[in-house]
Design a protein around this motif. Structure first.
Motif, PDB file in Angstrom:
ATOM      1  N   PRO A  15       0.828  -1.201   0.000  1.00  0.00           N
ATOM      2  CA  PRO A  15       0.000   0.000   0.000  1.00  0.00           C
ATOM      3  C   PRO A  15       0.864   1.254   0.000  1.00  0.00           C
ATOM      4  O   PRO A  15       1.977   1.260   0.530  1.00  0.00           O
ATOM      5  CB  PRO A  15      -0.815  -0.119   1.297  1.00  0.00           C
ATOM      6  N   ARG A  16       0.348   2.300  -0.612  1.00  0.00           N
ATOM      7  CA  ARG A  16       1.072   3.567  -0.635  1.00  0.00           C
ATOM      8  C   ARG A  16       1.173   4.159   0.764  1.00  0.00           C
ATOM      9  O   ARG A  16       0.236   4.110   1.552  1.00  0.00           O
ATOM     10  CB  ARG A  16       0.349   4.563  -1.550  1.00  0.00           C
ATOM     11  N   TYR A  17       2.313   4.750   1.050  1.00  0.00           N
ATOM     12  CA  TYR A  17       2.562   5.386   2.356  1.00  0.00           C
ATOM     13  C   TYR A  17       1.534   6.472   2.637  1.00  0.00           C
ATOM     14  O   TYR A  17       1.159   6.727   3.783  1.00  0.00           O
ATOM     15  CB  TYR A  17       3.973   5.963   2.340  1.00  0.00           C
ATOM     16  N   GLU A  18       1.046   7.110   1.580  1.00  0.00           N
ATOM     17  CA  GLU A  18       0.033   8.160   1.704  1.00  0.00           C
ATOM     18  C   GLU A  18      -1.208   7.685   2.451  1.00  0.00           C
ATOM     19  O   GLU A  18      -1.889   8.472   3.109  1.00  0.00           O
ATOM     20  CB  GLU A  18      -0.370   8.630   0.304  1.00  0.00           C
ATOM     21  N   GLY A  19      -1.511   6.379   2.355  1.00  0.00           N
ATOM     22  CA  GLY A  19      -2.746   5.860   2.926  1.00  0.00           C
ATOM     23  C   GLY A  19      -2.707   5.604   4.424  1.00  0.00           C
ATOM     24  O   GLY A  19      -3.729   5.271   5.019  1.00  0.00           O
ATOM     25  N   ALA A  20      -1.523   5.758   5.047  1.00  0.00           N
ATOM     26  CA  ALA A  20      -1.403   5.521   6.500  1.00  0.00           C
ATOM     27  C   ALA A  20      -1.759   6.806   7.235  1.00  0.00           C
ATOM     28  O   ALA A  20      -0.894   7.525   7.736  1.00  0.00           O
ATOM     29  CB  ALA A  20       0.006   5.056   6.843  1.00  0.00           C
ATOM     30  N   ILE A  26      -4.122   1.445   6.907  1.00  0.00           N
ATOM     31  CA  ILE A  26      -4.332   1.974   5.565  1.00  0.00           C
ATOM     32  C   ILE A  26      -5.821   2.214   5.324  1.00  0.00           C
ATOM     33  O   ILE A  26      -6.659   1.358   5.641  1.00  0.00           O
ATOM     34  CB  ILE A  26      -3.777   0.983   4.512  1.00  0.00           C
ATOM     35  N   GLY A  27      -6.153   3.360   4.746  1.00  0.00           N
ATOM     36  CA  GLY A  27      -7.534   3.712   4.484  1.00  0.00           C
ATOM     37  C   GLY A  27      -8.125   2.986   3.286  1.00  0.00           C
ATOM     38  O   GLY A  27      -7.396   2.485   2.413  1.00  0.00           O
ATOM     39  N   ASP A  75      -1.838  -2.839   6.923  1.00  0.00           N
ATOM     40  CA  ASP A  75      -0.864  -2.021   7.619  1.00  0.00           C
ATOM     41  C   ASP A  75       0.133  -1.471   6.603  1.00  0.00           C
ATOM     42  O   ASP A  75       0.328  -2.047   5.532  1.00  0.00           O
ATOM     43  CB  ASP A  75      -0.137  -2.856   8.676  1.00  0.00           C
ATOM     44  N   VAL A  76       0.786  -0.376   6.959  1.00  0.00           N
ATOM     45  CA  VAL A  76       1.671   0.309   6.029  1.00  0.00           C
ATOM     46  C   VAL A  76       2.790  -0.592   5.501  1.00  0.00           C
ATOM     47  O   VAL A  76       3.261  -0.408   4.375  1.00  0.00           O
ATOM     48  CB  VAL A  76       2.246   1.583   6.700  1.00  0.00           C
TER      49      VAL A  76
END
Length: 304
Positions: A15-20, A26-27, A75-76
């Motif tokens: 997942p992209r780090y942006e989503g944490a 993660i969203g 999770d990130v």
């Protein structure tokens, strides 16, 4: 001989780090991004890379419908195994799996539908590959029943959308692809954004719920469907409504997006989301929070 419909692929991603956004969870938006990326990888591994489809055939690969169930968290630092299987010429089944201490968990089950849109001014014009010919359309409008309403003025737009929470935005180029059309992921972003705006307007902002209750937002299912083309620089009018509350733990809500074309308002996307809260601290950490009368009243607009 294996047909293209029978081919499945497995790809690994993170997942992209942006989503944490809340701790390292993660969203939901990034779950949906991973599912989209997995379908794009299916096309690449099967010899139909999106760039090639555009430059050789003048076709823009578009996710036009994405429906996901999210039974586990991401999770990130998770390494995600994405399995993609083509079920029909245009429809794909996606599963995202992650490894946990107790074994493997499914983090997403999804169905995604793809179209190949004939793009204006594209450099290529060769006929599409035979296996993909059924996916080719002149516009997203060809795929869904047209929904439009008389609304030639700003006042008429406001009156039509009055029962819902409303937000409008300009479809800048960052929401588009192929120099023209608003893409599916833009509406996923819009869904996340309008939920946040709605909650803030009802006194239930994410920061407040975290600080006062230790509640974190969770999404168990979501669906985003394109119903017509929206184009760069058009104003997209978004209407969001809570439709139902389920077992006092989650609420079901819808989003509809419109653009004004002359004297009429045309729906360009529709979405549905099931949203609740998880308790992040104390003895009940990890369980779903019960939506008490105050929260229910704020969500449904029935608060005295």
């Amino acid at each position: 001989m294996t047909t293209v419909e029978e081919r499945a692929i497995t790809a690994t991603a993170r997942p992209r780090y942006e989503g944490a956004n809340i701790r390292t969870w993660i969203g939901f938006k990034h779950f949906m991004y991973l599912a989209e990326d997995a379908v794009l990888e299916w096309f690449r591994q099967n010899g139909f890379a999106p760039g090639s489809l555009y430059h050789r055939h003048g076709l823009g690969l578009e996710i036009v419908d994405s429906s996901v169930l999210l039974p586990a968290v991401l999770d990130v630092d998770d390494s995600v195994a994405a399995e993609v299987r083509r079920q029909t010429p245009s429809r794909f089944a996606v599963r995202l799996r992650v490894r946990r201490a107790g074994g493997e968990e499914v983090a997403l089950r999804g169905k995604l539908t793809v179209a190949l849109v004939r793009e204006r001014d594209a450099p290529g014009d060769r006929p599409p590959p035979a296996e993909l010919a059924p996916l080719a359309v002149s516009a997203v409008d060809d795929l869904a029943e047209r929904v439009e309403h008389p609304a030639g003025t700003d006042e008429e737009v406001s009156a039509l959308l009055a029962p819902a929470f409303r937000h409008s935005f300009r479809a800048s180029y960052v929401y588009c692809h192929y120099s023209d059309r608003v893409q599916h992921s833009a509406y996923v972003r819009t869904l996340e954004d309008v939920v946040d705006r709605f909650l803030h307007s009802r006194g239930l902002s994410v920061s407040r719920m975290l600080a006062e209750r230790g509640w974190i937002p969770v999404v168990s299912k979501a669906r985003v469907t394109l119903t017509a083309d929206a184009h760069m620089d058009e104003i997209v009018h978004t209407a969001f409504q809570v439709r139902d509350v389920l077992k006092e733990t989650t609420y079901d809500a819808t989003m509809d997006c419109y653009v004004r074309r002359g004297p009429r308002l045309l729906r360009v996307a529709a979405a549905r989301i099931q949203h609740g809260y998880a308790i992040s601290r104390g003895e009940q950490a990890g369980t779903l929070a019960r939506l008490d009368p105050g929260v229910l009243g704020a969500l449904t607009g029935s608060r005295s």
